[in-house]
Design an enzyme around this catalytic site. Structure first.
Site, PDB file in Angstrom:
ATOM      1  N   THR A 128     -79.869 -35.272 121.637  1.00 30.06           N
ATOM      2  CA  THR A 128     -81.254 -35.026 122.030  1.00 30.06           C
ATOM      3  C   THR A 128     -81.518 -35.468 123.465  1.00 30.06           C
ATOM      4  O   THR A 128     -82.050 -34.718 124.270  1.00 30.06           O
ATOM      5  CB  THR A 128     -82.186 -35.821 121.095  1.00 30.06           C
ATOM      6  OG1 THR A 128     -81.614 -37.113 120.903  1.00 30.06           O
ATOM      7  CG2 THR A 128     -82.382 -35.138 119.772  1.00 30.06           C
ATOM      8  N   PHE A 130     -91.244 -35.409 119.801  1.00 39.65           N
ATOM      9  CA  PHE A 130     -90.622 -36.528 119.082  1.00 39.65           C
ATOM     10  C   PHE A 130     -91.048 -36.592 117.617  1.00 39.65           C
ATOM     11  O   PHE A 130     -90.924 -37.629 116.965  1.00 39.65           O
ATOM     12  CB  PHE A 130     -90.972 -37.846 119.776  1.00 39.65           C
ATOM     13  CG  PHE A 130     -90.302 -38.023 121.118  1.00 39.65           C
ATOM     14  CD1 PHE A 130     -88.954 -38.350 121.198  1.00 39.65           C
ATOM     15  CD2 PHE A 130     -91.002 -37.851 122.300  1.00 39.65           C
ATOM     16  CE1 PHE A 130     -88.319 -38.508 122.431  1.00 39.65           C
ATOM     17  CE2 PHE A 130     -90.378 -38.005 123.539  1.00 39.65           C
ATOM     18  CZ  PHE A 130     -89.033 -38.332 123.600  1.00 39.65           C
ATOM     19  N   CYS A 189     -89.849 -40.004 115.819  1.00 36.82           N
ATOM     20  CA  CYS A 189     -88.590 -40.526 116.367  1.00 36.82           C
ATOM     21  C   CYS A 189     -88.644 -42.030 116.592  1.00 36.82           C
ATOM     22  O   CYS A 189     -89.492 -42.524 117.339  1.00 36.82           O
ATOM     23  CB  CYS A 189     -88.300 -39.817 117.679  1.00 36.82           C
ATOM     24  SG  CYS A 189     -86.785 -40.388 118.441  1.00 36.82           S
TER      25      CYS A 189
HETATM   26  C1  HEM Z   1     -86.452 -38.560 114.498  1.00 38.66           C
HETATM   27  C2  HEM Z   1     -86.581 -36.061 118.652  1.00 38.66           C
HETATM   28  C3  HEM Z   1     -83.962 -39.553 120.814  1.00 38.66           C
HETATM   29  C4  HEM Z   1     -83.176 -41.555 116.470  1.00 38.66           C
HETATM   30  C5  HEM Z   1     -86.737 -37.612 115.454  1.00 38.66           C
HETATM   31  C6  HEM Z   1     -87.592 -36.465 115.235  1.00 38.66           C
HETATM   32  C7  HEM Z   1     -87.618 -35.765 116.384  1.00 38.66           C
HETATM   33  C8  HEM Z   1     -86.790 -36.464 117.343  1.00 38.66           C
HETATM   34  C9  HEM Z   1     -88.351 -34.460 116.636  1.00 38.66           C
HETATM   35  C10 HEM Z   1     -88.316 -36.100 113.929  1.00 38.66           C
HETATM   36  C11 HEM Z   1     -87.449 -35.166 113.133  1.00 38.66           C
HETATM   37  C12 HEM Z   1     -88.091 -34.624 111.872  1.00 38.66           C
HETATM   38  O1  HEM Z   1     -89.301 -34.730 111.682  1.00 38.66           O
HETATM   39  O2  HEM Z   1     -87.329 -34.073 111.076  1.00 38.66           O
HETATM   40  C13 HEM Z   1     -85.898 -36.810 119.593  1.00 38.66           C
HETATM   41  C14 HEM Z   1     -85.816 -36.473 121.000  1.00 38.66           C
HETATM   42  C15 HEM Z   1     -85.086 -37.454 121.609  1.00 38.66           C
HETATM   43  C16 HEM Z   1     -84.700 -38.406 120.581  1.00 38.66           C
HETATM   44  C17 HEM Z   1     -86.432 -35.238 121.639  1.00 38.66           C
HETATM   45  C18 HEM Z   1     -84.694 -37.619 123.047  1.00 38.66           C
HETATM   46  C19 HEM Z   1     -85.242 -36.998 124.041  1.00 38.66           C
HETATM   47  C20 HEM Z   1     -83.536 -40.421 119.831  1.00 38.66           C
HETATM   48  C21 HEM Z   1     -82.739 -41.607 120.045  1.00 38.66           C
HETATM   49  C22 HEM Z   1     -82.503 -42.142 118.803  1.00 38.66           C
HETATM   50  C23 HEM Z   1     -83.167 -41.332 117.828  1.00 38.66           C
HETATM   51  C24 HEM Z   1     -82.265 -42.110 121.402  1.00 38.66           C
HETATM   52  C25 HEM Z   1     -81.719 -43.387 118.407  1.00 38.66           C
HETATM   53  C26 HEM Z   1     -81.492 -44.366 119.132  1.00 38.66           C
HETATM   54  C27 HEM Z   1     -84.003 -40.913 115.572  1.00 38.66           C
HETATM   55  C28 HEM Z   1     -84.101 -41.275 114.162  1.00 38.66           C
HETATM   56  C29 HEM Z   1     -85.042 -40.424 113.591  1.00 38.66           C
HETATM   57  C30 HEM Z   1     -85.514 -39.550 114.665  1.00 38.66           C
HETATM   58  C31 HEM Z   1     -83.296 -42.365 113.455  1.00 38.66           C
HETATM   59  C32 HEM Z   1     -85.527 -40.416 112.147  1.00 38.66           C
HETATM   60  C33 HEM Z   1     -86.700 -41.356 112.007  1.00 38.66           C
HETATM   61  C34 HEM Z   1     -87.210 -41.452 110.561  1.00 38.66           C
HETATM   62  O3  HEM Z   1     -87.403 -40.413 109.936  1.00 38.66           O
HETATM   63  O4  HEM Z   1     -87.413 -42.559 110.116  1.00 38.66           O
HETATM   64  N1  HEM Z   1     -86.271 -37.602 116.742  1.00 38.66           N
HETATM   65  N2  HEM Z   1     -85.207 -37.976 119.387  1.00 38.66           N
HETATM   66  N3  HEM Z   1     -83.788 -40.288 118.480  1.00 38.66           N
HETATM   67  N4  HEM Z   1     -84.868 -39.886 115.843  1.00 38.66           N
HETATM   68 FE1  HEM Z   1     -85.114 -39.000 117.636  1.00 38.66          FE
END
Ligand code: HEM
Length: 458
Positions: A268, A395, A402
């Site tokens: 991402t 996010f 996120c």
């Molecule tokens: C969840 C985008 C960076 C870990 C999400 C979701 C989005 C997203 C859209 C929600 C997904 C859903 O509803 O199905 C992004 C974008 C990033 C980014 C655009 C960077 C520009 C990161 C980073 C990490 C991370 C750096 C870890 C260090 C997670 C985790 C979830 C998540 C673990 C699940 C959270 C939960 O449901 O409890 N992210 N992410 N993401 N992201 Fe990111």
């Protein structure tokens, strides 16, 4: 009285899977939005899904009292490697609650500030590589940013060096992961009955899972054998206790989440950085303004943690690039109970609703006739806050938003400041126009640049 939700013509049994582009699915969803409007429904191998594409509808389905996350079909396949890790867990799984409560404080903006020096360590490796290769070297920014973000998450969160900058081509983990994600997406579009016959594909898929798991086992085993006092995220998972249940995380749950961070945390962010590079190179005036801001606010001194979130144009560039190129272009949700959207479109409970973030971010009612143009000015502080709710949602949303957002936000800012201070950039092929590569995320494809060390430093 309800209004029927439009749906394109379909073929028996397969439904609409044949009209979804296998390489870049989001192109098809976007095209269907142009043809059918803000909402349409599809039959995916016998299962109904509803796709929403406007800010108004996204805002409505972002009401957590009425809707909850359900992993979309492709994301559900990712469970084959990460099980009930945070990203893929269903809300009712107790392990999501335990891991969420233990990990939320670790990923806070405050705690991320403590990772500043480790991030700089990794970013310096990228800078060094580009300086050494020189201006004639054709850079694949997507590949190098992937190495950067992969190294950042393993080093900052797990104090483990993958040494991504010292392997030829892609790191074996990153390659296995990319192939695994592509096949996970394909599985979601394939009738289950066909799957057992694809022996070669299946054994490659299992092999990719093994390659990724091997790294995770190694990270875990090394820490077990060499405990440290460092308050990194791995230590927190190994020693932290859920404040509600008093439970810790099991070895399996820790490994599922380690792999989750490796997968969710680097593709991402590297996609975001590659989109930023593309849009800046296509919009020289934006590039000029950004450079001017960095030169004025920081000049040639070293960036410090106190500079984070202090560069308004840089932040606007990041927001605008995430608008046009949201690395996670769709997310899945579903209603708790039968309901209607906008008081007229009937949606049954548990039917998957795909939130078309990519389309919402281009909603002309919000962003106007120039919605497809890159214009960071519309994202400057003040204007950004004045956008209608949920018009910008790269996010995710609510409790399932996120967890890594502060991490990615800080990492991207440091990277961009370091790069702006040290290089000017040109496109390898000045006629290049954006086309996407899609795995679980989207990013620019076949996009190459040159990095020319600056001689005009302030
Ligand atoms: C969840 C985008 C960076 C870990 C999400 C979701 C989005 C997203 C859209 C929600 C997904 C859903 O509803 O199905 C992004 C974008 C990033 C980014 C655009 C960077 C520009 C990161 C980073 C990490 C991370 C750096 C870890 C260090 C997670 C985790 C979830 C998540 C673990 C699940 C959270 C939960 O449901 O409890 N992210 N992410 N993401 N992201 Fe990111």
């Amino acid at each position: 009285m309800t209004t029927p939700i439009p749906s394109p013509p379909s073929v028996p049994f397969l439904g609409h899977v044949t009209i979804i582009d296998r390489e870049v699915a989001i192109y098809s969803y976007n095209l269907l939005a142009k043809q059918y409007g803000e909402i349409y429904t599809l039959n995916m191998l016998g299962s109904k899904v509803v796709v929403v594409c406007s800010q108004e509808l996204l805002h409505e389905v972002s009401d957590e009292k009425r809707f909850r996350k359900i992993p979309r079909a492709a994301l559900d396949q990712v469970r084959n490697a990460v099980g009930d890790g945070l990203f893929t867990a269903h809300g009712e799984e107790p392990n999501w609650h335990i891991a969420h409560r233990i990990l939320m404080p670790a990923f806070s903006t405050m705690n991320t500030r403590n990772m500043f020096d480790d991030m700089v360590d990794v970013i310096s490796q990228l800078v060094q590589k580009w300086e050494r290769f020189g201006p004639r070297h054709r850079i694949d920014p997507s590949q190098d940013f992937t190495a950067l973000t992969f190294e950042a998450i393993t080093f900052c969160a797990m104090s483990y060096r993958m040494n991504s900058f010292y392997v030829e081509g892609m790191h074996p983990f990153a390659r296995a992961m990319a192939d695994f994600l592509i096949e996970s997406g394909n599985r979601a579009l394939r009738p289950g009955i066909v799957q057992p016959f694809l022996r070669g594909t299946n054994s490659k898929y299992e092999e990719d899972v093994k390659v990724m798991s091997k790294y995770v086992d190694d990270i875990y085993d090394q820490r077990k054998a060499n405990p440290t006092e460092k308050k990194d995220i791995l230590n927190l998972m190994m020693n932290g206790k859920d404040p509600v249940s008093g439970e810790g995380m099991s070895e399996q749950l820790i490994k599922n989440n380690l792999l989750t961070f490796l997968i969710a945390g680097h593709e991402t962010t590297s996609g975001m950085l590659t989109f930023i590079m593309y849009y800046l190179l296509k919009n020289p005036e934006a590039m000029r303004k950004l450079r001017e801001e960095v030169d004025t606010m920081i000049g040639s001194r070293l960036m410090t943690v106190d500079d984070v979130n202090k560069l308004p144009y840089l932040i606007a560039v990041m927001r605008e690039a995430l608008r046009l190129g949201p690395p996670a272009p769709m997310r899945g949700t579903a209603a708790f109970e039968d309901t209607t959207l906008k008081g007229k479109y009937a949606v049954q409970k548990d039917v998957p609703i795909y939130c078309g973030i990519y389309m919402v971010h281009r909603d002309p009612k919000v962003y106007g006739e120039d919605a497809d143009e890159f214009r960071p000015e519309r994202m400057l502080d003040g204007k950004f806050e004045a956008l209608p709710p949920d018009a910008w949602q790269p996010f995710g949303f609510g409790v399932r938003a996120c967890i890594g957002r502060p991490f990615a936000w800080q990492e991207a800012q440091i990277t961009l400041v370091y790069l702006m201070q040290r290089f000017t950039f040109v496109m390898h092929d000045p006629t290049y126009d954006l086309h996407l590569k899609q795995t679980l995320t989207i990013k620019p494809h076949d996009f190459y640049i040159h990095a020319i060390p600056r001689t005009d430093k302030p």
